[in-house]
Scaffold this motif. Structure first.
Motif, mmCIF file in Angstrom:
data_model
loop_
_atom_site.group_PDB
_atom_site.id
_atom_site.type_symbol
_atom_site.label_atom_id
_atom_site.label_comp_id
_atom_site.label_asym_id
_atom_site.label_seq_id
_atom_site.Cartn_x
_atom_site.Cartn_y
_atom_site.Cartn_z
ATOM 1 N N ALA A 81 0.851 -1.190 0.000
ATOM 2 C CA ALA A 81 0.000 0.000 0.000
ATOM 3 C C ALA A 81 0.883 1.234 0.000
ATOM 4 N N LEU A 82 0.339 2.351 -0.488
ATOM 5 C CA LEU A 82 1.069 3.612 -0.409
ATOM 6 C C LEU A 82 1.138 4.052 1.050
ATOM 7 N N PRO A 83 2.248 4.640 1.467
ATOM 8 C CA PRO A 83 2.369 5.070 2.856
ATOM 9 C C PRO A 83 1.243 6.002 3.295
ATOM 10 N N SER A 84 0.884 6.936 2.438
ATOM 11 C CA SER A 84 -0.143 7.909 2.815
ATOM 12 C C SER A 84 -1.496 7.244 3.043
ATOM 13 N N VAL A 85 -1.766 6.175 2.309
ATOM 14 C CA VAL A 85 -3.034 5.453 2.479
ATOM 15 C C VAL A 85 -3.101 4.819 3.870
ATOM 16 N N GLU A 86 -1.927 4.427 4.394
ATOM 17 C CA GLU A 86 -1.879 3.804 5.721
ATOM 18 C C GLU A 86 -1.515 4.802 6.820
ATOM 19 N N GLY A 87 -1.627 6.095 6.500
ATOM 20 C CA GLY A 87 -1.476 7.118 7.530
ATOM 21 C C GLY A 87 -0.053 7.525 7.856
ATOM 22 N N ILE A 88 0.893 7.195 6.994
ATOM 23 C CA ILE A 88 2.286 7.624 7.173
ATOM 24 C C ILE A 88 2.654 8.504 5.981
ATOM 25 N N HIS A 89 2.890 9.769 6.206
ATOM 26 C CA HIS A 89 3.204 10.646 5.075
ATOM 27 C C HIS A 89 4.575 10.266 4.510
ATOM 28 N N PRO A 90 4.680 10.113 3.195
ATOM 29 C CA PRO A 90 5.957 9.704 2.581
ATOM 30 C C PRO A 90 7.108 10.654 2.873
ATOM 31 N N PRO A 103 6.967 12.423 14.328
ATOM 32 C CA PRO A 103 6.078 13.263 13.528
ATOM 33 C C PRO A 103 4.671 12.683 13.373
ATOM 34 N N VAL A 104 4.562 11.344 13.245
ATOM 35 C CA VAL A 104 3.237 10.733 13.126
ATOM 36 C C VAL A 104 2.452 10.949 14.414
ATOM 37 N N LYS A 105 3.102 10.715 15.543
ATOM 38 C CA LYS A 105 2.419 10.883 16.839
ATOM 39 C C LYS A 105 2.013 12.334 17.071
ATOM 40 N N ALA A 106 2.854 13.261 16.616
ATOM 41 C CA ALA A 106 2.588 14.686 16.844
ATOM 42 C C ALA A 106 1.619 15.273 15.824
ATOM 43 N N GLY A 107 1.316 14.498 14.778
ATOM 44 C CA GLY A 107 0.459 15.017 13.714
ATOM 45 C C GLY A 107 1.112 16.163 12.968
ATOM 46 N N HIS A 148 13.540 -2.576 24.586
ATOM 47 C CA HIS A 148 12.515 -1.543 24.508
ATOM 48 C C HIS A 148 13.093 -0.195 24.900
ATOM 49 N N THR A 149 12.943 0.750 23.982
ATOM 50 C CA THR A 149 13.285 2.136 24.281
ATOM 51 C C THR A 149 12.362 3.027 23.457
ATOM 52 N N GLY A 150 11.868 4.095 24.054
ATOM 53 C CA GLY A 150 10.928 4.957 23.355
ATOM 54 C C GLY A 150 9.683 4.182 22.966
ATOM 55 N N ASP A 151 9.296 4.276 21.691
ATOM 56 C CA ASP A 151 8.109 3.570 21.194
ATOM 57 C C ASP A 151 8.460 2.252 20.508
ATOM 58 N N ILE A 152 9.735 1.872 20.519
ATOM 59 C CA ILE A 152 10.190 0.740 19.708
ATOM 60 C C ILE A 152 10.610 -0.438 20.579
ATOM 61 N N TRP A 153 10.102 -1.599 20.237
ATOM 62 C CA TRP A 153 10.625 -2.869 20.737
ATOM 63 C C TRP A 153 11.437 -3.462 19.597
ATOM 64 N N ALA A 154 12.718 -3.759 19.810
ATOM 65 C CA ALA A 154 13.584 -4.142 18.697
ATOM 66 C C ALA A 154 14.342 -5.433 18.979
ATOM 67 N N GLY A 155 14.385 -6.293 17.971
ATOM 68 C CA GLY A 155 15.297 -7.418 17.962
ATOM 69 C C GLY A 155 16.449 -7.015 17.069
ATOM 70 N N ARG A 156 17.673 -7.047 17.627
ATOM 71 C CA ARG A 156 18.777 -6.457 16.875
ATOM 72 C C ARG A 156 19.977 -7.389 16.773
ATOM 73 N N GLY A 157 20.820 -7.093 15.788
ATOM 74 C CA GLY A 157 22.065 -7.805 15.595
ATOM 75 C C GLY A 157 23.200 -6.826 15.360
ATOM 76 N N PHE A 211 14.777 6.529 13.173
ATOM 77 C CA PHE A 211 13.418 6.084 12.849
ATOM 78 C C PHE A 211 12.422 6.684 13.842
ATOM 79 N N GLN A 212 12.802 6.684 15.109
ATOM 80 C CA GLN A 212 11.951 7.300 16.138
ATOM 81 C C GLN A 212 11.773 8.799 15.853
ATOM 82 N N LYS A 213 12.887 9.468 15.566
ATOM 83 C CA LYS A 213 12.854 10.925 15.401
ATOM 84 C C LYS A 213 12.153 11.361 14.120
ATOM 85 N N GLU A 214 12.451 10.694 13.005
ATOM 86 C CA GLU A 214 11.993 11.171 11.698
ATOM 87 C C GLU A 214 10.645 10.592 11.261
#
Length: 485
Positions: A8-17, A309-313, A262-271, A302-305
């Protein structure tokens, strides 16, 4: 047949490109080198891109993201009623009980999976990969000197022991178990997983996955272990694994659960080196990144950019349609195959040259250089592993495979044969430089040959490593003078 993920296009799913564009630009500016990236919201892929020579169908070594699969195998054994999180580790290794101290006797499966086992020091994959003897014995030789459950200390050795326990209980390797019960259901490739000398999956590392494989695993965990209506992992386990229940106190601002931190809004599995699968439950969003990110900044960006912005509208500056097209073109044009070109004035490259190196740490016994009529440079090196060849285009990229030795620069990973993309170019009048990119790994090397009178100096270095990033200079002497111009 594997079920394709919806797009799907990002904008359709509520994430501005525009937010995605800003994220990609910020990563480039921070020199956080993305190899592959996929982002999904509401279960639909809203962006996918690969920096050439990395590609969608090329699996990437995951390093510690492998622990997510090991812990998934533990989850399956748990759901089968074969183990409990409060089981003593010694229940599965009674041969060590007689000599065990109070700390080892107290160590549980939960202590192992949360990296609080009470051992004296951590164990990394680069320590054990060259080891040809028992990894289990090596693990239990490290003393237990702290009360388990209290002190966080990250160690891949814990994950190997968990892998060992699962294999004892299920009668199959973690790879076989996960692929049979989870991988086939969610559409993973039949992924490889390195085995120890004991025939046990390495546990803490050694799996190779595509970026899409990572995303699918993330979607499974985001959806509480359910895929297409089928519960593959119990919701109880997922809640524990993510720290939704029984949360552990953060260490330096990071809450480490069952390898989902877990930090901020992200739960991450990392390598290591930036391989990341991030879940953002509040946005019903998952992202997967393969990378060469030595400073581990992509997740913060990813959190910052994107998330903030999505959370803040935040109001975007670029209209939807324009931004969608910019993002599309950016994704199509992603490349790390730099436009390296030779300096104008440089010496003539010998068509064929053979050198005998002075005694060197890497055991290199011969180096050759051959130039083909198609402007390709064939670099040959002989060492204790055999004869190895890399073909590089002169001022252009060439794609192929190689057996070239590289473990000492590549976190002790040594594949029998690796994909490689290579270019050769003159960086100075007397210096020929080659860039070698290994699309299955985070690593890429530079090799330079510097002509200095009758001697040629060879240097090799890597973009990042857990150990040395540069090998000692090798001095090459002419073996047959008539081969030189």
């Amino acid at each position: 047949m594997k079920c394709e993920l919806q797009r799907a296009l990002p904008s359709v799913e509520g994430i501005h490109p525009e937010y995605l564009i800003n994220f990609l630009n910020a990563c480039e500016k921070a020199e956080s080198e993305i190899h592959g990236i996929m982002i999904a919201r509401h279960g639909k892929v809203i962006f996918e891109g690969y920096n050439a020579p990395y590609a969608a169908d090329i699996p990437h070594i995951m390093h510690s993201f492998t622990k997510i699969l090991t812990n998934t195998a533990v989850a399956l054994a748990y759901d089968d009623g074969l183990l409990k999180l409060e089981d003593s580790v010694l229940k599965y290794f009674p041969e060590y009980e007689a000599d065990a101290n109070e700390y080892l006797r107290a160590c549980t499966i939960r202590n192992m999976i949360t990296m609080r086992n009470g051992q004296q020091r951590s164990i990394g994959g680069n320590e054990w990969r060259p080891l040809k003897t028992s990894w289990k014995e090596a693990y239990f030789r490290v003393p237990f000197d702290k009360k388990p459950g209290e002190t966080y200390m990250y160690s891949s050795g814990n994950s190997y022991i968990l892998s060992y326990i699962v294999q004892k209980l299920e009668g199959k390797t973690c790879r076989e178990l996960v692929q049979e019960r989870v991988g086939k259901e969610i559409g993973l490739h039949d992924f490889p997983w390195m085995l120890s000398p004991e025939g046990v999956c390495s546990g803490g590392n050694g799996v190779s996955l595509t970026t899409e494989d990572m995303l699918r695993i993330g979607l499974l965990y985001l959806n509480k272990g359910k895929w297409n209506g089928k519960q593959l992992i119990s919701e109880e386990w997922i809640d524990d694994a993510m720290g939704y229940t029984n949360p552990i106190a953060p260490v330096d601002g990071l809450q480490y659960n069952f390898h989902w931190d877990h930090t901020g809004d992200i739960w991450a599995g990392r390598g290591m080196f930036g391989q990341t699968c991030g879940l953002v439950p509040s946005l019903d969003l998952v992202f997967a990144i393969t990378a060469a990110d030595s400073r581990y900044v992509a997740m913060k960006l990813f959190q910052k950019e994107i998330i903030d912005p999505v959370k803040a509208g935040k109001e975007p500056e670029i209209p939807d349609a324009t931004a969608e097209e910019i993002l599309k073109q950016k994704g199509l044009r992603m490349t790390l195959e730099g436009k390296n070109r030779s300096v104008k004035d440089h010496r003539e490259l010998p068509k064929d040259a053979v050198w005998t190196p002075e005694e060197n740490k890497d055991g290199i016994t011969k180096v050759e250089l051959h130039v083909t009529d198609g402007d390709q440079v064939v670099y040959v090196m002989e060492d204790g592993r055999g004869r190895h060849q890399v073909i590089a285009g002169l001022d252009h990229w060439v794609h192929g495979t190689t057996t070239m030795t590289g473990a000492y620069l590549h976190h002790q990973y040594e594949q029998d044969e690796s994909r490689i993309s290579a270019i050769a170019y003159w960086t100075d009048e007397h210096v020929l430089t080659m860039e070698w990119r290994f699309p299955e790994m985070a690593f890429w090397d530079h090799v330079s040959l510097t002509w200095d009178g009758d001697t040629v100096k060879m240097d090799r270095w890597v973009n990042m490593n857990s150990q040395d990033v540069k090998r000692p200079t090798v001095y090459l002497s002419r073996e047959d003078s008539h081969l030189f111009r």
